[in-house]
Design an enzyme around this catalytic site. Structure first.
Site, short mmCIF file in Angstrom:
data_model
loop_
_atom_site.label_atom_id
_atom_site.label_comp_id
_atom_site.label_asym_id
_atom_site.label_seq_id
_atom_site.Cartn_x
_atom_site.Cartn_y
_atom_site.Cartn_z
CG ASP A 17 -1.75 -1.37 1.25
OD1 ASP A 17 -2.38 -1.51 0.64
OD2 ASP A 17 -1.34 -2.22 2.31
CD GLU A 273 -1.32 -3.24 -7.00
OE1 GLU A 273 -2.35 -3.59 -6.57
OE2 GLU A 273 -1.52 -1.96 -7.52
O1 TRH Z 1 4.59 -6.07 0.59
P1 TRH Z 1 3.52 -6.70 -0.29
O2 TRH Z 1 3.00 -7.84 0.09
O3 TRH Z 1 2.14 -5.71 -0.46
C1 TRH Z 1 0.94 -5.82 -0.50
C2 TRH Z 1 0.31 -5.79 0.83
O4 TRH Z 1 0.18 -6.84 1.36
C3 TRH Z 1 -1.02 -5.08 0.45
O5 TRH Z 1 -1.91 -5.33 1.65
C4 TRH Z 1 -1.69 -5.66 -0.84
O6 TRH Z 1 -2.65 -4.86 -1.06
C5 TRH Z 1 -0.76 -5.50 -2.08
O7 TRH Z 1 0.44 -6.22 -1.64
C6 TRH Z 1 -1.33 -6.21 -3.11
O8 TRH Z 1 4.07 -6.72 -1.90
P2 TRH Z 1 4.57 -5.38 -2.84
O9 TRH Z 1 3.12 -5.07 -3.22
O10 TRH Z 1 5.37 -5.98 -3.91
O11 TRH Z 1 5.19 -4.49 -2.00
C7 TRH Z 1 6.51 -4.63 -1.58
C8 TRH Z 1 7.34 -3.34 -1.70
O12 TRH Z 1 8.56 -3.48 -0.87
C9 TRH Z 1 7.60 -3.04 -3.08
O13 TRH Z 1 7.37 -1.57 -3.09
C10 TRH Z 1 9.07 -3.35 -3.11
C11 TRH Z 1 9.68 -3.13 -1.78
N1 TRH Z 1 10.88 -3.63 -1.36
C12 TRH Z 1 12.08 -2.66 -1.19
O14 TRH Z 1 11.91 -1.54 -1.30
N2 TRH Z 1 13.14 -3.38 -0.68
C13 TRH Z 1 13.43 -4.61 -0.53
O15 TRH Z 1 14.54 -5.13 -0.22
C14 TRH Z 1 12.27 -5.47 -0.83
C15 TRH Z 1 12.31 -6.89 -0.71
C16 TRH Z 1 10.89 -5.03 -1.28
#
Ligand code: TRH
Length: 382
Positions: A17, A273
């Site tokens: 989010d 996402e």
């Molecule tokens: O963390 P996520 O699972 O996020 C979500 C939430 O669960 C939310 O509630 C749901 O609605 C949504 O997914 C669909 O996965 P996501 O979306 O990939 O977000 C992770 C973020 O973390 C992304 O912007 C990349 C970042 N990230 C970093 O910046 N550094 C890192 O080392 C890693 C592993 C990720």
């Protein structure tokens, strides 16, 4: 005129989010030069994504004014022309009343979750008038195809990706506290929910013919690797090795450098996402761990994405990808075991890489989400 934007973000869980809202806010501020205020109810999450962010009432980072939002309190109206309600998080009632009281009420956009389901294009951009107040509200859906809002992507992303060569990869690994992986190893970045059947894959990789280096960001997931290796804690050096498998525990990198992790690996496991979209822009073969939903709605979403993604992909690669993503997401109709699915996928990495590049080009042509959103709003505000 759509100069001033207010974005409201509630962190439900994890990073997605905040991750999507932060990417959107920065894009609108840095590329469109709009005045953007981001109201977010959990600053520590945003601070993980961008170390310049602190847990303060108010701050400015990368041209975005960030406010701590307790979720109910109403910020003072800013004279915004556009108000984004991210993922249907709800706007505070007094703020809504203030919007309606303005001489030219702002446009209210409900930014929805990403889905490849066919109904998305039909719902994208539909009005959802406020039941009581004279406010224009519209649904805005990200998506992969014409007729949707597209996906977030920085203007220079492909150029940076293509300029990221061996030297940059080496620098990335060293900055993460690791030696560059051996040239003949398959490198895998692993970002998934802790419900993923990771143990089964670790067993496969350990016995594989090819050396496999798996980069796992710190958090819950390395726990599975520690159990696999039968150790109580992350060792000094943050590397675990047995057979053909090498697990590297990685620092959580700032969001602005997350792409470099993907660009430094051959195969990306991603989730949710934002990382899911980044793997697609990275033009790497990837495996998506979809966010679980009630009544297995996420399996339908997974199938919808796979149908779209695999169009134009040769049958052996398409079936390998389908089987692996289904097994990884524990879909009950998954036709083969995770071990067999990985074996087939590993043979298709080259064609999958070609397809990934073609898919990134094709999907980029749908347009970029913030650009499409700005155009949509300007049009409505005329
Ligand atoms: O963390 P996520 O699972 O996020 C979500 C939430 O669960 C939310 O509630 C749901 O609605 C949504 O997914 C669909 O996965 P996501 O979306 O990939 O977000 C992770 C973020 O973390 C992304 O912007 C990349 C970042 N990230 C970093 O910046 N550094 C890192 O080392 C890693 C592993 C990720």
């Amino acid at each position: 005129m759509a100069e001033r934007w207010d974005i409201f973000c509630r962190v439900v869980d994890n990073f997605g989010d905040a991750g999507v809202c932060w990417r959107l806010a920065r894009k609108l501020a840095l590329e469109h030069r709009f005045r953007v205020r981001l109201w977010i109810d959990h600053l520590p999450t945003l601070a993980r994504l961008d170390p310049a962010v602190v847990d303060a009432l108010r701050q400015s980072v990368d041209g975005v004014e960030i406010f701590r939002w307790d979720g109910d309190s109403a910020p003072a109206p800013s004279g915004a022309q556009v108000v984004i309600e991210a993922f249907g998080c709800g706007l505070p009632e007094p703020y809504v009343e203030a919007m309606a009281g303005e001489s030219r009420p702002p446009l209210w956009i409900v930014l929805e979750y990403l889905s490849a389901e066919p109904w998305v294009a039909a719902h994208h951009g539909l009005p959802s008038p406020h039941p009581r107040l004279p406010l224009e509200r519209y649904f805005f859906f990200p998506g992969f195809v014409e007729g949707t809002g597209g996906l977030l992507r920085e203007q220079d992303l492909f150029a940076r990706r293509d300029a990221f060569g061996a030297q940059q990869r080496e620098a990335f690994w060293r900055a993460a506290g690791h030696e560059p992986p051996p040239a003949d190893a398959l490198t895998v970045s692993m970002f998934a929910y802790d419900t993923a059947p990771l143990e089964a894959l670790l067993q496969v990789w350990e016995k594989a013919a090819r050396a496999t280096v798996v980069a796992i960001p710190e958090g819950k997931l390395p726990g599975t690797a520690l159990e696999h290796f039968g150790v109580a804690g992350v060792p000094a050096g943050r590397v675990l090795r047995r057979g053909a498998l090498e697990v590297r525990v990685m620092p959580f990198v700032p969001q602005a450098r997350f792409d470099e992790l993907l660009w430094s690996c051959d195969v990306a496991f991603v989730r949710g996402e934002d990382s899911f979209v980044r793997a697609q822009w990275a033009a790497r073969p990837f495996v998506w761990h979809i966010y679980p939903q009630e009544e297995r709605a996420h399996w339908r979403k997974l199938d919808a994405f796979l149908a779209l993604y695999c169009s134009g992909l040769a049958a052996p690669a398409a079936s390998a990808l389908n089987d692996l993503m289904r097994a990884w997401n524990r879909v009950d109709t998954a036709p083969v075991s995770l071990a067999r699915a990985w074996a087939a996928f590993a043979l298709q990495v080259d064609p999958l890489r070609d397809h990934a590049r073609e898919w990134a080009q094709r999907t980029a042509r749908v347009g970029e989400l913030a650009d499409n959103l700005a155009r949509f709003c300007l049009d409505k505000l005329k």
